[in-house]
Design an enzyme around this catalytic site. Sequence first.
Site, PDB file in Angstrom:
ATOM      1  N   THR A  65       0.768  -1.166  -0.044  1.00 52.02           N
ATOM      2  CA  THR A  65       0.144  -0.123  -0.022  1.00 52.02           C
ATOM      3  C   THR A  65       1.038   1.259   0.051  1.00 52.02           C
ATOM      4  O   THR A  65       1.989   1.030   0.734  1.00 52.02           O
ATOM      5  CB  THR A  65      -0.927   0.067   1.225  1.00 52.02           C
ATOM      6  OG1 THR A  65      -1.419   1.262   1.258  1.00 52.02           O
ATOM      7  CG2 THR A  65      -0.236  -0.442   2.416  1.00 52.02           C
ATOM      8  N   CYS A 124      -1.494   4.458  -5.767  1.00 53.20           N
ATOM      9  CA  CYS A 124      -2.206   3.846  -4.999  1.00 53.20           C
ATOM     10  C   CYS A 124      -2.381   2.322  -5.548  1.00 53.20           C
ATOM     11  O   CYS A 124      -2.502   2.486  -6.611  1.00 53.20           O
ATOM     12  CB  CYS A 124      -3.865   4.508  -4.763  1.00 53.20           C
ATOM     13  SG  CYS A 124      -4.600   3.192  -3.630  1.00 53.20           S
TER      14      CYS A 124
END
Length: 235
Positions: free
Chosen positions: A83, A197
């Site tokens: 992430t 992302c």
Amino acid sequence: MKTIGVIGGMSWESSAEYYRLLNRHAKARLGGHHNARSLMVTVDFAQVEALQRAGDWDALGVQMAEAAQQLERGGADIVLLATNTMHRVRAAIEATISIPFLHIADPTGQALRASGFTRAGLLGTRYTMEQDFYVGRLREAHGIEAIVPNEHDRADVHRIIYDELCHGNVDAQSRGVYQRVIEDLAARGAQAVILGCTEITLLIGQKDSTLPVFDTTALHAQAAVDWAIGSQTDA
């Protein structure tokens, strides 16, 4: 081949993509029936997302550090945090493990520099776009100027990530929103666009963008496999 440890679950949709990419890159490098040696600790994203909204990064740092320690105890030789946003707490992770931590911004910064780009549009969660932990890493470690969308577009990009992509919902209308944002970044001088992302890769690929696309998920996974194989070769 060394063992790659992955902190996943943020969201599990992108973690599944990490698993696919790690194994695909290992097979491409080694051939035959080879795949990556890996471990994954999957956290509960509901808890993580609630702490993000509350701004409790200290609690998140503790949770990520515990996951990294679990990977190290399990035999991982390197840790990946699957992430971009949670790299906000990377110092807490690095402080508690003795194995390397591969920062997700580094393979992207290196790839941008190798391509001759120094100004890149950055798409991600509002935390990634608005705070300095990611933009600063690109600037200080790689000399990359990150250009972020305007306030309204940042809200749209963030909403689509959390309300749609984290649930596996890929919507053509949302793709159009991202394409419009990319066009605006290009008009403001971006030479490329960073998919900052790990879920955005589910929505946007090179065919969807007029700017060269740098996918942090794919670059992170490939760098991990290269390290795992290269370390074994060096040894």
